[in-house]
Design a protein around this motif. Sequence first.
Motif, mmCIF file in Angstrom:
data_model
loop_
_atom_site.group_PDB
_atom_site.id
_atom_site.type_symbol
_atom_site.label_atom_id
_atom_site.label_comp_id
_atom_site.label_asym_id
_atom_site.label_seq_id
_atom_site.Cartn_x
_atom_site.Cartn_y
_atom_site.Cartn_z
ATOM 1 N N PRO A 46 0.782 -1.334 -0.151
ATOM 2 C CA PRO A 46 0.174 0.132 0.137
ATOM 3 C C PRO A 46 0.733 1.271 0.030
ATOM 4 O O PRO A 46 2.071 1.259 0.434
ATOM 5 C CB PRO A 46 -0.942 -0.084 1.524
ATOM 6 C CG PRO A 46 0.116 -1.012 2.029
ATOM 7 C CD PRO A 46 0.740 -1.799 1.176
ATOM 8 N N GLY A 47 0.268 2.334 -0.662
ATOM 9 C CA GLY A 47 0.748 3.533 -0.247
ATOM 10 C C GLY A 47 2.228 3.723 -1.271
ATOM 11 O O GLY A 47 2.341 3.464 -2.315
ATOM 12 N N ARG A 388 1.437 3.999 4.292
ATOM 13 C CA ARG A 388 0.130 4.585 3.603
ATOM 14 C C ARG A 388 -0.245 5.912 3.318
ATOM 15 O O ARG A 388 0.577 6.545 3.774
ATOM 16 C CB ARG A 388 -0.643 3.806 4.668
ATOM 17 C CG ARG A 388 -0.683 2.585 5.142
ATOM 18 C CD ARG A 388 -2.193 2.056 5.740
ATOM 19 N NE ARG A 388 -3.311 1.896 4.867
ATOM 20 C CZ ARG A 388 -3.644 0.966 4.143
ATOM 21 N NH1 ARG A 388 -3.123 -0.348 4.398
ATOM 22 N NH2 ARG A 388 -4.748 1.122 3.504
ATOM 23 N N GLU A 389 -0.773 5.816 2.254
ATOM 24 C CA GLU A 389 -1.226 7.544 1.891
ATOM 25 C C GLU A 389 -2.656 7.751 2.149
ATOM 26 O O GLU A 389 -3.005 8.825 1.457
ATOM 27 C CB GLU A 389 -0.634 7.490 0.436
ATOM 28 C CG GLU A 389 -1.519 6.798 -0.517
ATOM 29 C CD GLU A 389 -0.883 6.955 -1.778
ATOM 30 O OE1 GLU A 389 -0.290 8.318 -2.333
ATOM 31 O OE2 GLU A 389 -1.159 6.150 -2.973
ATOM 32 N N ASP A 390 -3.475 7.039 2.802
ATOM 33 C CA ASP A 390 -4.722 6.923 3.036
ATOM 34 C C ASP A 390 -5.201 7.555 4.401
ATOM 35 O O ASP A 390 -6.512 6.848 4.442
ATOM 36 C CB ASP A 390 -5.454 5.852 2.303
ATOM 37 C CG ASP A 390 -5.280 4.573 2.772
ATOM 38 O OD1 ASP A 390 -4.269 4.685 3.891
ATOM 39 O OD2 ASP A 390 -5.769 3.622 2.424
ATOM 40 N N THR A 391 -4.246 7.646 5.011
ATOM 41 C CA THR A 391 -4.486 8.043 6.516
ATOM 42 C C THR A 391 -5.019 9.375 6.777
ATOM 43 O O THR A 391 -4.694 10.061 5.846
ATOM 44 C CB THR A 391 -3.429 7.559 7.553
ATOM 45 O OG1 THR A 391 -2.464 8.453 7.441
ATOM 46 C CG2 THR A 391 -2.817 6.150 7.311
ATOM 47 N N THR A 394 -1.825 11.455 6.184
ATOM 48 C CA THR A 394 -1.170 11.292 4.655
ATOM 49 C C THR A 394 -2.161 11.415 3.513
ATOM 50 O O THR A 394 -1.645 11.930 2.468
ATOM 51 C CB THR A 394 -0.445 9.944 4.596
ATOM 52 O OG1 THR A 394 -1.526 9.054 4.641
ATOM 53 C CG2 THR A 394 0.481 9.866 5.383
ATOM 54 N N ALA A 395 -3.573 11.563 3.829
ATOM 55 C CA ALA A 395 -4.277 11.794 2.847
ATOM 56 C C ALA A 395 -4.353 13.036 1.996
ATOM 57 O O ALA A 395 -4.409 13.784 2.562
ATOM 58 C CB ALA A 395 -5.819 11.717 3.098
ATOM 59 N N GLY A 396 -4.086 13.022 0.468
ATOM 60 C CA GLY A 396 -3.962 13.942 -0.207
ATOM 61 C C GLY A 396 -2.334 14.524 -0.546
ATOM 62 O O GLY A 396 -2.207 15.515 -1.282
ATOM 63 N N ASP A 410 1.907 5.242 10.330
ATOM 64 C CA ASP A 410 1.327 5.364 8.956
ATOM 65 C C ASP A 410 2.188 4.142 8.218
ATOM 66 O O ASP A 410 1.960 3.943 6.960
ATOM 67 C CB ASP A 410 1.630 6.653 7.892
ATOM 68 C CG ASP A 410 0.816 7.850 8.770
ATOM 69 O OD1 ASP A 410 -0.545 7.336 9.102
ATOM 70 O OD2 ASP A 410 1.231 8.865 8.895
#
Length: 447
Positions: A46-47, A388-391, A394-396, A410
């Motif tokens: 992921p990410g 991860r880039e969806d926490t 980190t989102a965006g 993350d």
Amino acid sequence: MSATYHAAYAHLPGGVAADVRITVADGRLTAVEPDAAADPGDVRLPGVVLPGLANAHSHAFHRALRGRTHDRGGTFWTWRERMYAVAARLDPDSYLALARAVYAEMALAGVTAVGEFHYLHHGADGRRYMDPNAMGQALSEAAADAGIRLTLLDTCYLAGGLSGERYVALEGPQLRFGDGDAETWALRVADLRDSTDGGPAHLRVGGAIHSVRAVPREQLAAVATAVRAGGRPLHIHLSEQPAENQACLDAHGLTPTGLLEAEGVLGPDLSAVHATHLTGEDIGLLGRHRAWTCFCPTTERDLADGIGPASALRRAGARLSLGSDQHAVVDLLEEARALEMHERLASLERGRLTPEQLLDAATAQESIGWVDAGRLEVGARADLVAVREDTVRTAGSDPAQILLSATAADVDTVVVDGEVVVQDGQHRLGDVGRLLHEAITPLWKER
């Protein structure tokens, strides 16, 4: 053992690439292919995937001090007294339990190799254990259990301080740190075996001079020569506190960096840890020798050390690495971000260090002797860290700037030498918080 991974994004030597297919065999990266479609059998990461992070400066036993030293104010020197109290209570068994948990916490944060600045050598009264390297062996076992590589920076610590022109003898809790002289220290270290001479594959032995306060001038060169004879990394605490600088000036008429230059200690294999209070000449010397300078921002702010001249050192030619030192925080992503943020506070400017330069510092495995790690390229050790880039943190985020938004929380997956150590944010040892609690709590019980 082989596996193929697929990452939506990965930080490669040439920059961030998309749709990266990574093949691993026998602990090495055998293929790294950007813009590649995933095959049905690929393990999806992921990410954003980073190379393995390097914690270049650790004192594992300091982790027991977290949340315990904030009620009395004071300075580095008053904090040190409480550190000594913890040091006095450790033996090989309790140190194994503590270090295992600390190294597992590092793995959860994406650390795949750690440089342990090790000076808890002997019994609390200064007498040697039956195995003179029992405490170092405990650290090696702990790292193996936690699934990360260890560079044991066995530290020469001969004096309790520097006052005027006199080095003060070790006393009390410091007695267990000492070997008497540099020659005796070197003989003990020579008994340690690592991955270069038939020892454990996860272990590299290096050496350290604790500081110019703790190793007399006439023995500095002997320590450096002994370490360099084996082609091993050499580390030293350098100019962490103004008091250290003043003591060195009073005794020798030189700054600590100037003293190391005079005694032939400076070189490209040297890591100067902290390097906080440097003169312009000091910066020039470290740069000309292309020395490593290891910053530990979360410790340096916790202990009120100050903000070191990271970008000035880099411009002068020195190389940057990072450590979590006393582990007030175990988060190499935060250390990297803090390196830039502290520079912003000191300079009133943004962008002193680029995201790429921060990642280089966070993955500087060469500084602790793992020259074939820290890069996602064919032939390198198979260390992978998926962030991860969806926490909510980190989102965006732009994948190229993930170090400026992500934290250790993350980190989803960590692969070390091809072995999965962390998956879905869980360490293979299980509940690391419980392990830390069980190791630390007994050290604070009244005796």
